[in-house]
Scaffold this motif. Structure first.
Motif, PDB file in Angstrom:
ATOM      1  N   ALA A 122       6.680  -1.198  17.609  1.00  0.00           N
ATOM      2  CA  ALA A 122       6.551   0.077  16.892  1.00  0.00           C
ATOM      3  C   ALA A 122       6.157  -0.144  15.442  1.00  0.00           C
ATOM      4  N   GLN A 123       6.825  -1.053  14.743  1.00  0.00           N
ATOM      5  CA  GLN A 123       6.507  -1.218  13.326  1.00  0.00           C
ATOM      6  C   GLN A 123       5.120  -1.831  13.126  1.00  0.00           C
ATOM      7  N   ARG A 124       4.668  -2.646  14.077  1.00  0.00           N
ATOM      8  CA  ARG A 124       3.304  -3.187  13.978  1.00  0.00           C
ATOM      9  C   ARG A 124       2.257  -2.098  14.195  1.00  0.00           C
ATOM     10  N   LEU A 125       2.501  -1.219  15.163  1.00  0.00           N
ATOM     11  CA  LEU A 125       1.563  -0.116  15.410  1.00  0.00           C
ATOM     12  C   LEU A 125       1.513   0.842  14.223  1.00  0.00           C
ATOM     13  N   ILE A 126       2.690   1.147  13.660  1.00  0.00           N
ATOM     14  CA  ILE A 126       2.740   2.056  12.509  1.00  0.00           C
ATOM     15  C   ILE A 126       1.976   1.459  11.334  1.00  0.00           C
ATOM     16  N   ARG A 127       2.157   0.154  11.103  1.00  0.00           N
ATOM     17  CA  ARG A 127       1.448  -0.511  10.010  1.00  0.00           C
ATOM     18  C   ARG A 127      -0.066  -0.452  10.238  1.00  0.00           C
ATOM     19  N   ALA A 128      -0.498  -0.745  11.450  1.00  0.00           N
ATOM     20  CA  ALA A 128      -1.935  -0.753  11.748  1.00  0.00           C
ATOM     21  C   ALA A 128      -2.545   0.630  11.544  1.00  0.00           C
ATOM     22  N   LEU A 129      -1.832   1.665  11.989  1.00  0.00           N
ATOM     23  CA  LEU A 129      -2.358   3.026  11.838  1.00  0.00           C
ATOM     24  C   LEU A 129      -2.397   3.437  10.375  1.00  0.00           C
ATOM     25  N   ALA A 130      -1.351   3.111   9.613  1.00  0.00           N
ATOM     26  CA  ALA A 130      -1.292   3.490   8.203  1.00  0.00           C
ATOM     27  C   ALA A 130      -2.397   2.819   7.390  1.00  0.00           C
ATOM     28  N   PRO A 190       0.835  -1.211   0.000  1.00  0.00           N
ATOM     29  CA  PRO A 190       0.000   0.000   0.000  1.00  0.00           C
ATOM     30  C   PRO A 190       0.869   1.261   0.000  1.00  0.00           C
ATOM     31  N   THR A 191       0.446   2.271  -0.745  1.00  0.00           N
ATOM     32  CA  THR A 191       1.258   3.486  -0.868  1.00  0.00           C
ATOM     33  C   THR A 191       1.511   4.150   0.477  1.00  0.00           C
ATOM     34  N   ALA A 192       0.585   3.980   1.432  1.00  0.00           N
ATOM     35  CA  ALA A 192       0.775   4.585   2.751  1.00  0.00           C
ATOM     36  C   ALA A 192       1.967   3.988   3.487  1.00  0.00           C
ATOM     37  N   LEU A 193       2.424   2.806   3.067  1.00  0.00           N
ATOM     38  CA  LEU A 193       3.541   2.131   3.721  1.00  0.00           C
ATOM     39  C   LEU A 193       4.762   2.020   2.824  1.00  0.00           C
ATOM     40  N   ALA A 194       4.657   2.472   1.581  1.00  0.00           N
ATOM     41  CA  ALA A 194       5.730   2.270   0.617  1.00  0.00           C
ATOM     42  C   ALA A 194       7.000   3.015   1.036  1.00  0.00           C
ATOM     43  N   ILE A 195       8.137   2.460   0.661  1.00  0.00           N
ATOM     44  CA  ILE A 195       9.425   3.110   0.901  1.00  0.00           C
ATOM     45  C   ILE A 195       9.583   4.239  -0.103  1.00  0.00           C
ATOM     46  N   HIS A 222      -5.306   2.058   8.602  1.00  0.00           N
ATOM     47  CA  HIS A 222      -6.586   2.426   9.229  1.00  0.00           C
ATOM     48  C   HIS A 222      -7.218   1.248   9.961  1.00  0.00           C
ATOM     49  N   GLY A 223      -6.354   0.430  10.572  1.00  0.00           N
ATOM     50  CA  GLY A 223      -6.850  -0.680  11.363  1.00  0.00           C
ATOM     51  C   GLY A 223      -7.348  -0.207  12.715  1.00  0.00           C
ATOM     52  N   PRO A 224      -8.039  -1.077  13.451  1.00  0.00           N
ATOM     53  CA  PRO A 224      -8.514  -0.691  14.794  1.00  0.00           C
ATOM     54  C   PRO A 224      -7.322  -0.517  15.731  1.00  0.00           C
ATOM     55  N   ALA A 233      -2.458   4.382  21.559  1.00  0.00           N
ATOM     56  CA  ALA A 233      -1.476   3.771  20.660  1.00  0.00           C
ATOM     57  C   ALA A 233      -1.222   4.666  19.450  1.00  0.00           C
ATOM     58  N   ALA A 234      -2.287   5.316  18.951  1.00  0.00           N
ATOM     59  CA  ALA A 234      -2.124   6.238  17.833  1.00  0.00           C
ATOM     60  C   ALA A 234      -1.252   7.420  18.233  1.00  0.00           C
ATOM     61  N   ASP A 235      -1.424   7.930  19.453  1.00  0.00           N
ATOM     62  CA  ASP A 235      -0.570   9.019  19.948  1.00  0.00           C
ATOM     63  C   ASP A 235       0.883   8.565  20.018  1.00  0.00           C
ATOM     64  N   ARG A 236       1.095   7.333  20.455  1.00  0.00           N
ATOM     65  CA  ARG A 236       2.455   6.803  20.566  1.00  0.00           C
ATOM     66  C   ARG A 236       3.119   6.724  19.184  1.00  0.00           C
ATOM     67  N   VAL A 237       2.358   6.282  18.184  1.00  0.00           N
ATOM     68  CA  VAL A 237       2.892   6.214  16.832  1.00  0.00           C
ATOM     69  C   VAL A 237       3.284   7.598  16.345  1.00  0.00           C
TER      70      VAL A 237
END
Length: 346
Positions: free
Chosen positions: A181-189, A90-95, A191-193, A198-202
């Motif tokens: 950290a990388q799991r939280l970032i992926r979930a937020l990017a 997904p573009t939201a996670l692309a390098i 739009h997972g629950p 946790a969103a503030d932490r990311v």
């Protein structure tokens, strides 16, 4: 007389993609099966689809390949467009591209296991900008300058990984923090629950990653997180390109090599744990960086950017930062000494 419809001939050797394989990895294996390179195969297919003007060396094969390439591959291989698009990151996670010749991130342990099986491929998750550790082996990913076809398809015993991975830099507790950290970032990017805290932490983590990887007054904080072996020249920063150093005003998106992204997220996790959770690293370089944050000089580029960053955070993070480090540009040695004890680099 009606014009006949040209039906492209199917490719004879089409490798089956692995369930978690990236599109760029599969395309490289397909190219090798036809004794060519990924770039040359893409050039031929794009010319066939009427997009001959595309610069094949600038294509993001893992996230945003040209539509014409997808369509031509679907016709030539018999795989549906949906099958091929499911392999994209997904573009939201692309390098984000930064002008380097890295062939793609790889876990060294996975590489050895793949090599033993004779079927090497790049996992889709490794091609996300904030995936810096393998979630199976919990070790840092590595990069190589070998052409991707050689990395995946040649019978190599040593892929000549770039960068260093000293064990002291990656203790178990720090690796656990990075994996979280990388799991939280992926979930937020995606739009997972994800809970609000946790969103503030990311948000705080990604802010810190941008801060430590930005070159202020010619150098970044992640320069100090590696052993420079007596060489004081800047080594690592966002948009890590061969001929340019960037200051904060130039960095709007995190464009960096695997090593820059790895070091930045690593150091962000170290700093976050110091002022929010429990300390997870006692390396001399990390302690020195914590002291630097505590003793920021008023009016410096780093102090100004740090002040802007902290003011944008939720109240609990602002309060924790001030307790640990003092307000950016207004702190002092007392804060550091009270919280961590006397500074020692021995």
């Amino acid at each position: 007389m009606t014009e006949s419809t040209h039906v492209p001939r199917r490719m004879a050797a089409v490798p089956e993609p692995f369930a978690d394989e990236s599109f760029g990895s599969w395309l490289a294996r397909l190219a090798d099966a036809h004794f060519t390179t990924r770039a040359e195969l893409a050039r031929a297919l794009l010319a066939e689809s009427g997009e001959s003007g595309v610069k094949v060396d600038e294509i993001d094969y893992n996230s945003q390949p040209p539509v014409g390439l997808i369509e031509a591959l679907s016709k030539r291989t018999g795989r549906t467009r949906s099958d091929l698009e499911d392999m994209l990151v997904p573009t939201a996670l692309a390098i984000l591209p930064c002008g380097t010749s890295e062939s793609g991130p790889y876990c060294p342990s996975c590489w050895r296991e793949d090599h033993a099986r004779g079927s090497r491929y790049i996992r889709r998750q490794w091609c996300e900008r904030w995936t810096v550790l393998c979630e199976v082996h919990e070790i840092p990913l590595r990069a190589s300058r070998l052409p991707v076809e050689r990395l995946l398809c040649a019978g190599l015993h040593d892929p000549a990984w770039l960068g260093e991975t000293r064990i002291s830099m990656w203790p178990a507790q720090l690796r656990a923090g990075l994996l979280r950290a990388q799991r939280l970032i992926r979930a937020l990017a995606l739009h997972g629950p994800i809970p609000a805290d946790a969103a503030d932490r990311v948000r705080v983590l990604t802010d810190l990653s941008l801060l430590v990887g930005t070159a202020f007054d010619g150098a970044s904080l992640i320069d100090q997180s590696v052993d420079l072996e007596g060489d004081a020249s800047p080594k690592l920063s966002w948009r890590d390109a061969p001929s340019a150093a960037f200051c904060s005003a130039d960095v709007y998106e995190r464009r960096g090599t695997l090593e820059v992204r790895q070091r930045a997220l690593r150091l962000a996790v170290v700093i976050l744990h110091r002022f929010v959770d429990a300390a997870i690293s006692a390396r001399a370089e990390d302690v020195a960086i914590l002291a630097t944050l505590n003793l920021l000089q008023p009016g410096s580029q780093l102090a100004s950017e740090c002040d802007r960053m902290v003011r944008s955070w939720p109240a609990q993070y602002r309060a924790s930062w001030e307790l640990a480090f003092g307000w950016p540009g207004q702190g002092g040695a007392g804060y550091f000494t009270r919280r961590y004890g006397p500074l020692s680099l021995s």
